[in-house]
Motif scaffolding. Structure first.
Motif, PDB file in Angstrom:
ATOM      1  N   THR A 103       1.134  -1.195   0.017  1.00 49.85           N
ATOM      2  CA  THR A 103       0.064  -0.094  -0.010  1.00 49.85           C
ATOM      3  C   THR A 103       0.907   1.227  -0.023  1.00 49.85           C
ATOM      4  O   THR A 103       0.816   2.290  -0.770  1.00 49.85           O
ATOM      5  CB  THR A 103      -0.804   0.048   1.264  1.00 49.85           C
ATOM      6  OG1 THR A 103      -1.802  -1.233   1.007  1.00 49.85           O
ATOM      7  CG2 THR A 103      -1.754   1.214   1.260  1.00 49.85           C
ATOM      8  N   ILE A 104       1.857   1.361   0.897  1.00 49.42           N
ATOM      9  CA  ILE A 104       2.816   2.411   0.813  1.00 49.42           C
ATOM     10  C   ILE A 104       3.535   2.524  -0.499  1.00 49.42           C
ATOM     11  O   ILE A 104       3.724   3.476  -0.878  1.00 49.42           O
ATOM     12  CB  ILE A 104       3.757   2.180   1.933  1.00 49.42           C
ATOM     13  CG1 ILE A 104       2.927   2.297   3.480  1.00 49.42           C
ATOM     14  CG2 ILE A 104       4.949   3.275   1.971  1.00 49.42           C
ATOM     15  CD1 ILE A 104       3.783   2.004   4.665  1.00 49.42           C
ATOM     16  N   ARG A 105       3.908   1.381  -0.989  1.00 50.25           N
ATOM     17  CA  ARG A 105       4.734   1.495  -2.323  1.00 50.25           C
ATOM     18  C   ARG A 105       3.918   2.107  -3.380  1.00 50.25           C
ATOM     19  O   ARG A 105       4.271   2.807  -3.945  1.00 50.25           O
ATOM     20  CB  ARG A 105       5.212   0.058  -2.553  1.00 50.25           C
ATOM     21  CG  ARG A 105       6.522  -0.173  -1.825  1.00 50.25           C
ATOM     22  CD  ARG A 105       6.807  -1.717  -2.304  1.00 50.25           C
ATOM     23  NE  ARG A 105       8.124  -2.174  -1.627  1.00 50.25           N
ATOM     24  CZ  ARG A 105       8.482  -3.215  -1.099  1.00 50.25           C
ATOM     25  NH1 ARG A 105       7.183  -4.164  -1.299  1.00 50.25           N
ATOM     26  NH2 ARG A 105       9.532  -3.525  -0.408  1.00 50.25           N
ATOM     27  N   MET A 176      13.968   2.697   0.940  1.00 50.96           N
ATOM     28  CA  MET A 176      14.090   2.063   2.385  1.00 50.96           C
ATOM     29  C   MET A 176      13.109   1.035   2.736  1.00 50.96           C
ATOM     30  O   MET A 176      13.301   0.400   3.607  1.00 50.96           O
ATOM     31  CB  MET A 176      13.947   3.347   3.349  1.00 50.96           C
ATOM     32  CG  MET A 176      14.742   4.553   2.976  1.00 50.96           C
ATOM     33  SD  MET A 176      14.514   6.156   4.094  1.00 50.96           S
ATOM     34  CE  MET A 176      15.298   5.685   5.632  1.00 50.96           C
ATOM     35  N   LEU A 177      12.264   0.822   1.619  1.00 53.88           N
ATOM     36  CA  LEU A 177      11.240  -0.380   1.919  1.00 53.88           C
ATOM     37  C   LEU A 177      11.828  -1.641   1.123  1.00 53.88           C
ATOM     38  O   LEU A 177      11.329  -2.606   1.238  1.00 53.88           O
ATOM     39  CB  LEU A 177      10.038   0.149   1.145  1.00 53.88           C
ATOM     40  CG  LEU A 177       8.952   1.110   1.923  1.00 53.88           C
ATOM     41  CD1 LEU A 177       8.020   1.451   1.198  1.00 53.88           C
ATOM     42  CD2 LEU A 177       8.812   0.429   3.321  1.00 53.88           C
ATOM     43  N   ASP A 178      12.871  -1.459   0.533  1.00 56.38           N
ATOM     44  CA  ASP A 178      13.442  -2.593  -0.022  1.00 56.38           C
ATOM     45  C   ASP A 178      13.908  -3.668   0.830  1.00 56.38           C
ATOM     46  O   ASP A 178      14.059  -3.479   2.131  1.00 56.38           O
ATOM     47  CB  ASP A 178      14.745  -2.455  -0.671  1.00 56.38           C
ATOM     48  CG  ASP A 178      14.752  -1.629  -1.957  1.00 56.38           C
ATOM     49  OD1 ASP A 178      13.527  -1.540  -2.591  1.00 56.38           O
ATOM     50  OD2 ASP A 178      15.729  -1.087  -2.682  1.00 56.38           O
ATOM     51  N   GLY A 179      13.551  -4.777   0.703  1.00 59.51           N
ATOM     52  CA  GLY A 179      13.785  -6.306   1.450  1.00 59.51           C
ATOM     53  C   GLY A 179      12.780  -6.529   2.349  1.00 59.51           C
ATOM     54  O   GLY A 179      12.708  -7.573   3.027  1.00 59.51           O
ATOM     55  N   TYR A 180      11.655  -5.664   2.465  1.00 65.67           N
ATOM     56  CA  TYR A 180      10.530  -5.965   3.386  1.00 65.67           C
ATOM     57  C   TYR A 180       9.626  -6.664   2.453  1.00 65.67           C
ATOM     58  O   TYR A 180       9.226  -6.611   1.319  1.00 65.67           O
ATOM     59  CB  TYR A 180       9.954  -4.682   3.780  1.00 65.67           C
ATOM     60  CG  TYR A 180      10.502  -3.896   4.972  1.00 65.67           C
ATOM     61  CD1 TYR A 180      10.514  -4.440   6.162  1.00 65.67           C
ATOM     62  CD2 TYR A 180      11.291  -2.903   4.626  1.00 65.67           C
ATOM     63  CE1 TYR A 180      11.140  -3.620   7.462  1.00 65.67           C
ATOM     64  CE2 TYR A 180      11.994  -2.181   5.605  1.00 65.67           C
ATOM     65  CZ  TYR A 180      11.927  -2.494   6.906  1.00 65.67           C
ATOM     66  OH  TYR A 180      12.533  -1.899   8.098  1.00 65.67           O
ATOM     67  N   SER A 181       8.796  -7.798   3.268  1.00 60.73           N
ATOM     68  CA  SER A 181       7.827  -8.513   2.794  1.00 60.73           C
ATOM     69  C   SER A 181       6.842  -8.305   3.844  1.00 60.73           C
ATOM     70  O   SER A 181       7.026  -8.172   5.126  1.00 60.73           O
ATOM     71  CB  SER A 181       8.078  -9.769   2.233  1.00 60.73           C
ATOM     72  OG  SER A 181       8.542 -10.658   3.458  1.00 60.73           O
ATOM     73  N   TYR A 182       5.501  -8.935   3.482  1.00 59.82           N
ATOM     74  CA  TYR A 182       4.560  -9.054   4.439  1.00 59.82           C
ATOM     75  C   TYR A 182       3.434 -10.021   4.405  1.00 59.82           C
ATOM     76  O   TYR A 182       3.110 -10.318   3.044  1.00 59.82           O
ATOM     77  CB  TYR A 182       3.509  -7.709   4.524  1.00 59.82           C
ATOM     78  CG  TYR A 182       2.494  -7.517   5.698  1.00 59.82           C
ATOM     79  CD1 TYR A 182       3.046  -6.793   6.926  1.00 59.82           C
ATOM     80  CD2 TYR A 182       1.134  -7.795   5.410  1.00 59.82           C
ATOM     81  CE1 TYR A 182       1.841  -6.687   7.807  1.00 59.82           C
ATOM     82  CE2 TYR A 182       0.101  -7.536   6.546  1.00 59.82           C
ATOM     83  CZ  TYR A 182       0.747  -7.152   7.694  1.00 59.82           C
ATOM     84  OH  TYR A 182      -0.220  -6.980   8.612  1.00 59.82           O
ATOM     85  N   ASP A 183       3.300 -10.869   5.317  1.00 60.13           N
ATOM     86  CA  ASP A 183       2.406 -12.045   5.195  1.00 60.13           C
ATOM     87  C   ASP A 183       1.027 -11.600   5.215  1.00 60.13           C
ATOM     88  O   ASP A 183       0.554 -11.304   6.450  1.00 60.13           O
ATOM     89  CB  ASP A 183       2.699 -13.274   6.038  1.00 60.13           C
ATOM     90  CG  ASP A 183       4.116 -13.872   5.971  1.00 60.13           C
ATOM     91  OD1 ASP A 183       4.460 -13.742   4.816  1.00 60.13           O
ATOM     92  OD2 ASP A 183       4.751 -14.195   7.097  1.00 60.13           O
ATOM     93  N   VAL A 184       0.059 -11.722   4.428  1.00 58.83           N
ATOM     94  CA  VAL A 184      -1.321 -11.439   4.174  1.00 58.83           C
ATOM     95  C   VAL A 184      -1.980 -12.734   4.481  1.00 58.83           C
ATOM     96  O   VAL A 184      -1.745 -13.832   3.616  1.00 58.83           O
ATOM     97  CB  VAL A 184      -1.872 -10.973   2.842  1.00 58.83           C
ATOM     98  CG1 VAL A 184      -3.278 -10.720   2.870  1.00 58.83           C
ATOM     99  CG2 VAL A 184      -0.869  -9.537   2.638  1.00 58.83           C
ATOM    100  N   GLU A 185      -2.864 -12.697   5.338  1.00 57.86           N
ATOM    101  CA  GLU A 185      -3.873 -13.888   5.551  1.00 57.86           C
ATOM    102  C   GLU A 185      -4.810 -14.066   4.657  1.00 57.86           C
ATOM    103  O   GLU A 185      -5.410 -13.337   4.151  1.00 57.86           O
ATOM    104  CB  GLU A 185      -4.428 -13.840   6.954  1.00 57.86           C
ATOM    105  CG  GLU A 185      -3.480 -13.914   8.227  1.00 57.86           C
ATOM    106  CD  GLU A 185      -4.117 -13.588   9.416  1.00 57.86           C
ATOM    107  OE1 GLU A 185      -5.263 -13.724   9.509  1.00 57.86           O
ATOM    108  OE2 GLU A 185      -3.352 -13.503  10.394  1.00 57.86           O
ATOM    109  N   VAL A 186      -4.757 -15.433   4.091  1.00 60.18           N
ATOM    110  CA  VAL A 186      -5.863 -15.666   2.965  1.00 60.18           C
ATOM    111  C   VAL A 186      -6.906 -16.014   3.524  1.00 60.18           C
ATOM    112  O   VAL A 186      -7.113 -16.964   4.658  1.00 60.18           O
ATOM    113  CB  VAL A 186      -5.319 -16.862   2.144  1.00 60.18           C
ATOM    114  CG1 VAL A 186      -6.411 -17.205   1.021  1.00 60.18           C
ATOM    115  CG2 VAL A 186      -4.008 -16.355   1.384  1.00 60.18           C
ATOM    116  N   GLU A 187      -8.076 -15.486   3.429  1.00 60.47           N
ATOM    117  CA  GLU A 187      -9.599 -15.912   3.859  1.00 60.47           C
ATOM    118  C   GLU A 187      -9.808 -17.190   3.961  1.00 60.47           C
ATOM    119  O   GLU A 187      -9.327 -17.940   2.646  1.00 60.47           O
ATOM    120  CB  GLU A 187     -10.606 -15.108   3.488  1.00 60.47           C
ATOM    121  CG  GLU A 187     -10.255 -13.524   3.732  1.00 60.47           C
ATOM    122  CD  GLU A 187     -11.539 -12.730   3.519  1.00 60.47           C
ATOM    123  OE1 GLU A 187     -12.651 -13.214   3.388  1.00 60.47           O
ATOM    124  OE2 GLU A 187     -11.332 -11.557   3.395  1.00 60.47           O
TER     125      GLU A 187
END
Length: 195
Positions: A103-105, A176-187
């Protein structure tokens, strides 16, 4: 970001005595009176003060950020991110149900696109003003009209410069966001439909 542990030369779990001893060793050669560089010594001292302050050290350990040790361009990038982080915090969606980093990207990308479009518009207006300036016959005494056009052209040039600096700050934040990931829960419904 500048790492105070690296500057002092201690491990992250170093105690106060180790930090003081490492600082004294480095200060002997880094001090300007000993032939060291003023800027290097200032960073060494700032790192030492940070590591001896338990609150600042905890904040740095938790965030990797300390305003006194940050590069200017990093600070500008952090200011851009700070605004967007606040938006993520205020987002009512459940954590895990969306990717705040993506979202930020997206928002950063949109800001860059908008700033570039704005620059193009300002350049178009500036070109029109210059065209008028080239066509205006000057009065022999005071060139009031020409002065006004030049002032507008200069103001637009300043605005373009600020917009280009803003783009650099946004690009710094994006990097500065390089290398970040985020686990989104699948419904569960989505999972069951896929099975």
């Amino acid at each position: 970001m500048i790492d105070p542990y690296d500057i002092i030369g201690v491990a992250r779990d170093a105690n106060t005595a180790s930090i003081k001893a490492a600082y004294r060793r480095r200060a002997k050669t880094a001090h300007p009176d000993s032939g060291g560089d003023v800027e290097t010594f200032a960073r060494l001292k700032a790192a030492y003060e940070l590591l001896l302050d338990p609150v600042r050290r905890k904040v740095y350990d938790d965030t990797g950020y300390d305003p006194e040790l940050a590069d200017t361009k990093d600070l500008k990038g952090l200011m851009v991110l700070e605004k967007l982080i606040n938006e993520v915090i205020l987002d009512e969606r459940e954590p895990g149900s969306f990717d705040p980093i993506a979202t930020i990207r997206r928002k950063l990308t949109n800001e860059i696109v908008n700033a570039r479009f704005h620059i193009m518009e300002m350049e178009r207006h500036r070109a029109r003003i210059r065209n008028h300036m080239d066509r205006v016959g000057k009065r022999p005494s005071a060139d009031v009209f020409g002065s006004m056009l030049r002032a507008r052209s200069d103001a637009i040039a300043d605005a373009i410069e600020k917009a280009e600096a803003q783009i650099k700050d946004i690009e710094q934040a994006y990097g500065m966001l390089d290398g970040y990931s985020y686990d989104v829960e699948v419904e569960i419904e989505t999972r069951n439909a896929a099975e």
